[in-house]
Design an enzyme around this catalytic site. Structure first.
Site, PDB file in Angstrom:
ATOM      1  N   ALA A 241     -51.737 -12.433  15.755  1.00  0.00           N
ATOM      2  CA  ALA A 241     -53.076 -12.989  15.623  1.00  0.00           C
ATOM      3  C   ALA A 241     -53.155 -14.409  16.184  1.00  0.00           C
ATOM      4  CB  ALA A 241     -53.496 -12.960  14.157  1.00  0.00           C
ATOM      5  N   HIS A 242     -54.367 -14.956  16.134  1.00  0.00           N
ATOM      6  CA  HIS A 242     -54.640 -16.269  16.720  1.00  0.00           C
ATOM      7  C   HIS A 242     -53.878 -17.383  15.995  1.00  0.00           C
ATOM      8  CE1 HIS A 242     -57.549 -15.514  13.503  1.00  0.00           C
ATOM      9  NE2 HIS A 242     -57.605 -16.821  13.327  1.00  0.00           N
ATOM     10  N   GLY A 243     -53.351 -18.317  16.779  1.00  0.00           N
ATOM     11  CA  GLY A 243     -52.697 -19.490  16.222  1.00  0.00           C
ATOM     12  C   GLY A 243     -51.299 -19.254  15.699  1.00  0.00           C
ATOM     13  N   VAL A 244     -50.713 -18.086  15.948  1.00  0.00           N
ATOM     14  CA  VAL A 244     -49.357 -17.778  15.487  1.00  0.00           C
ATOM     15  C   VAL A 244     -48.345 -18.424  16.434  1.00  0.00           C
ATOM     16  CG1 VAL A 244     -47.663 -15.911  15.236  1.00  0.00           C
ATOM     17  CG2 VAL A 244     -49.963 -15.665  14.286  1.00  0.00           C
ATOM     18  N   SER A 261     -52.271 -18.061  12.177  1.00  0.00           N
ATOM     19  CA  SER A 261     -51.725 -19.380  11.839  1.00  0.00           C
ATOM     20  C   SER A 261     -50.383 -19.329  11.139  1.00  0.00           C
ATOM     21  CB  SER A 261     -52.731 -20.178  10.994  1.00  0.00           C
ATOM     22  OG  SER A 261     -53.950 -20.334  11.684  1.00  0.00           O
TER      23      SER A 261
END
Length: 357
Positions: A241-244, A261
């Site tokens: 997912a986003h920001g990982v 995240s």
């Protein structure tokens, strides 16, 4: 390839007088035949050495050719037989790299920058301002978005989508159907109950020597970046997912899902179908066994299983008890019944009716 030459390339010692044996391919020990090279890395399969029809077998220095110390074929000695076998596959497997150049059926933006020795297949689309490094191979039906950058010696297989401004390092392999830089799943609930989409326009960076499996998706965030660090290997059907942040040399097996995240540190191993909640930190070298659910951060070196994730040894003990639960339930019911019977027997008896005094 002669066995002597192959042994030299693999840095192995040859036992016996079979250095002129011709090796044509590699195969598993149960299916190998004349002209094949095979290997045994685990003592569990040692008994198969005496039955193999292969022309040569790779063994550890301490492993006898058979229980009686002989072998029906040549033996290559390697400190790490599995690694030597992997290098043998690389040397002997047939390859058919595409021709250098740009296929006439591709569509390349006028201001895209391509190294002179790239291979670009038919129906590839490369957007404005994108750049493709030296010796990189892009197979048919790949889309490289505007401003995306790919380094040297990358291999991008068919139907991959590399979205705008994604940055990919050197020697990266992307398997069929992967999507890099898709929108992160970010919405805000409005007063009328509808969901407002948070624009996802920040960066995705994939460092050197990463491999990304088929139909895997890696999202970009609204702010900051998603980053896959050098040497990470990601299997098929993984969702990041986003920001990982995925650490160096991390291994993520099939159907792993990592929520937004979360930080996965170096050398972490997530086995198949592991789920990781968002905003967590998974410490360096941690291991999660298959189908583990991780709702909390993990310390470095932790080995966990189950849901919610608990130490692997505790989970193994618990799983052994699970199988006994029906019998334990029956035993408890029987014990409760016996206790109730004993209590009834020990209860004071009534004095009956008394006549008039």
């Amino acid at each position: 390839m002669k066995l002597s030459h192959l042994a030299e390339r693999l840095h192995c010692r040859v036992d016996g007088d079979a250095r002129d044996v011709e090796i044509h391919r590699v195969a598993g020990i149960e299916h190998a035949g004349p002209g094949d090279l095979t290997f045994v890395a685990h003592p569990r399969y040692h008994a198969l050495v005496g039955q193999t029809r292969a022309s040569a077998v790779i063994l550890a220095p301490s492993m006898p050719g058979q229980p009686d110390g002989s072998a029906p074929c040549a033996v290559l000695r390697a400190e790490n037989p599995y690694l030597a076998f992997a290098h043998a596959v690389e040397l002997l497997a047939p390859t058919s790299p595409p021709a250098k150049g740009i296929d006439r059926l591709s569509s390349i933006a006028a201001d895209a920058t391509l190294a002179p020795d790239v291979s670009i297949g038919p129906f590839v689309v490369i957007g404005s301002g994108a750049s493709i490094g030296a010796r990189t191979v892009i197979y048919p039906n790949v889309v490289v978005g505007p401003g995306a950058r790919l380094g040297d010696d990358c291999v991008v297989h068919a139907r991959v989508s590399i979205r705008e401004r994604v940055v990919i390092g050197h020697r990266v392999v992307v398997q069929d159907g992967a999507v890099l830089g898709s929108d992160g799943f970010g919405f805000v609930k409005q007063t009328d109950g509808t969901h407002f989409k948070i624009p996802q326009h920040a960066d995705l960076v994939i460092e050197d020597d990463v491999e990304i499996g088929a139909n895997t998706t890696i999202d970009r965030p609204a702010v900051g970046e998603t980053r896959i660090r050098a040497g990470a290997k990601i299997d098929n059907l993984v969702q990041i997912a986003h920001g990982v942040s995925v650490g160096a040399r991390a291994l993520l097996a099939a159907q792993v899902g990592v929520a937004g995240s979360t930080v996965i540190e170096d050398d972490v191993v997530l086995a198949g179908q592991v789920g990781v909640a968002g905003h967590l930190r998974i410490g360096a070298g941690a291991i999660a066994t298959a189908q583990t659910g991780i709702p909390n951060s993990l310390d470095a070196g932790a080995i966990v299983s189950g849901y919610p994730a608990i130490p692997n040894r505790a989970w193994l003990r618990s799983s052994a008890i699970f199988r006994q639960l029906p019998a334990l339930r029956k035993r408890i019911a029987d014990l409760e019944q016996r206790i109730a019977d004993l209590e009834r027997q020990r209860a004071p008896q009534g004095h009956g009716q008394h006549g008039d005094k």
